[in-house]
Scaffold this active site. Sequence first.
Site, PDB file in Angstrom:
ATOM      1  CD  GLU A 103      -3.089  -1.172   2.064  1.00 25.73           C
ATOM      2  OE1 GLU A 103      -4.097  -1.851   1.805  1.00 25.73           O
ATOM      3  OE2 GLU A 103      -2.958  -0.518   3.114  1.00 25.73           O
ATOM      4  CB  CYS A 142       5.077  -2.403  16.233  1.00 23.86           C
ATOM      5  SG  CYS A 142       6.831  -2.042  15.951  1.00 23.86           S
ATOM      6  CB  CYS A 154       1.807  -1.393  13.544  1.00 25.47           C
ATOM      7  SG  CYS A 154       2.029  -1.114  11.774  1.00 25.47           S
ATOM      8  N   GLY A 182       6.522  -2.070   6.310  1.00 27.56           N
ATOM      9  CA  GLY A 182       7.886  -2.560   6.415  1.00 27.56           C
ATOM     10  C   GLY A 182       8.816  -1.669   7.217  1.00 27.56           C
ATOM     11  CB  SER A 224       8.773   4.211  14.961  1.00 27.65           C
ATOM     12  OG  SER A 224       8.401   4.669  13.675  1.00 27.65           O
ATOM     13  CG  LEU A 225      11.069   6.606  21.585  1.00 22.45           C
ATOM     14  CD1 LEU A 225      12.308   5.730  21.457  1.00 22.45           C
ATOM     15  CD2 LEU A 225      11.433   7.961  22.187  1.00 22.45           C
ATOM     16  CB  CYS A 255      -0.032   6.755  11.190  1.00 21.17           C
ATOM     17  SG  CYS A 255       1.492   6.163  11.913  1.00 21.17           S
TER      18      CYS A 255
END
Length: 371
Positions: free
Chosen positions: A92, A116, A119, A166, A220-221, A342
């Site tokens: 995507e 994660c 997500c 990814g 990305s913390l 997101c």
Amino acid sequence: MTEKINLMNLTRQQMREFFKELGEKPFRADQLVKWIYHFGEDNFDNMTNINKKLRDKLKAVAEIKAPEIAVEQRSADGTIKWAMQVGDQQIETVYIPEADRATLCVSSQVGCALACTFCSTAQQGFNRNLTVSEIIGQVWRASKVIGEFGVTGIRPITNVVMMGMGEPLLNVANVVPAMELMLDDFAYGLSKRRVTLSTSGVVPALDNLSGMIDVALAISLHAPNDELRDEIVPINKKYNIKMLIDSVNRYLSVSNANHGKVTIEYVMLDHVNDSIEHAHQLAEVLKNTPCKINLIPWNPFPQAPYGKSSNTRVDKFQKTLMEYGFTVIVRKTRGDDIDAACGQLAGDVIDRTKRTAAKRQFGQNIDVQLQ
């Protein structure tokens, strides 16, 4: 029959070598790159400043092939999501128009191995890395579609973010050449500040990146301490927060693209990572790292174990960080009505990892191959 080489897999320098091997002048690569990326051309016969003999030679050994659009969805806010076909699977790509820019969110892998927990992409498992042509081809295909609609006022792409499906730093061998084409004046000619790589923290690859390319960096913390980050971003078990922040500071010390600042991404999960205490912890973690902080409203997906932080909790979290002097932006959700926001990208992935819920807990087992 020898398989034709896809010229979208080559940077301009690699294409110059390709032309030399054909017995042709290297400058032909400059012409061809312009045709492919400036003019969106994939038919050698339409390249009028290349002689017929060379065009025929190219047709015999090469092709120009980008992913095809399988499905297009348009949001009420102008966001466009494309499912693009790569072999027997789909990835995507998302186009996000704003008042002063238009950003393309590009995928780097078919699925994702990092697991994660918040997500949607991670829940699809992982199949394979995308090739250079499948990465830059997303930009090419989107530019071509938007170009066709240019008369209707759709803004051309001004920014590219490697924030789709990814983990880009687990596909360095293909992501870096694709970004080189994004920056190349003969291709897309984007400023290095307008090409952003987002990573969950593959520290060895991040340390290597500065010697390969200079682009804007986003981290990305999503958690301010190792105990929580181990749980929601499992790669933290392999490369903890201190290791990651130290690597970020090393990258910033040699990067011009970032204006000396990194972007910190922090998804807001209700009563998981969004308390005032979490904000104080985050300020402590980032106190020696020049940064701006993006607070991202969590976007739901089926069977997810989380809730979206309330506006009140987000506001308090933001204000707490701002009292420390940080620049803190609450990201506006875009494209959520078409699952393009997101954390919602899923595609159509044949999972090769066959992970179980138990396996997902062990981030230290994630195989990191530096290429």
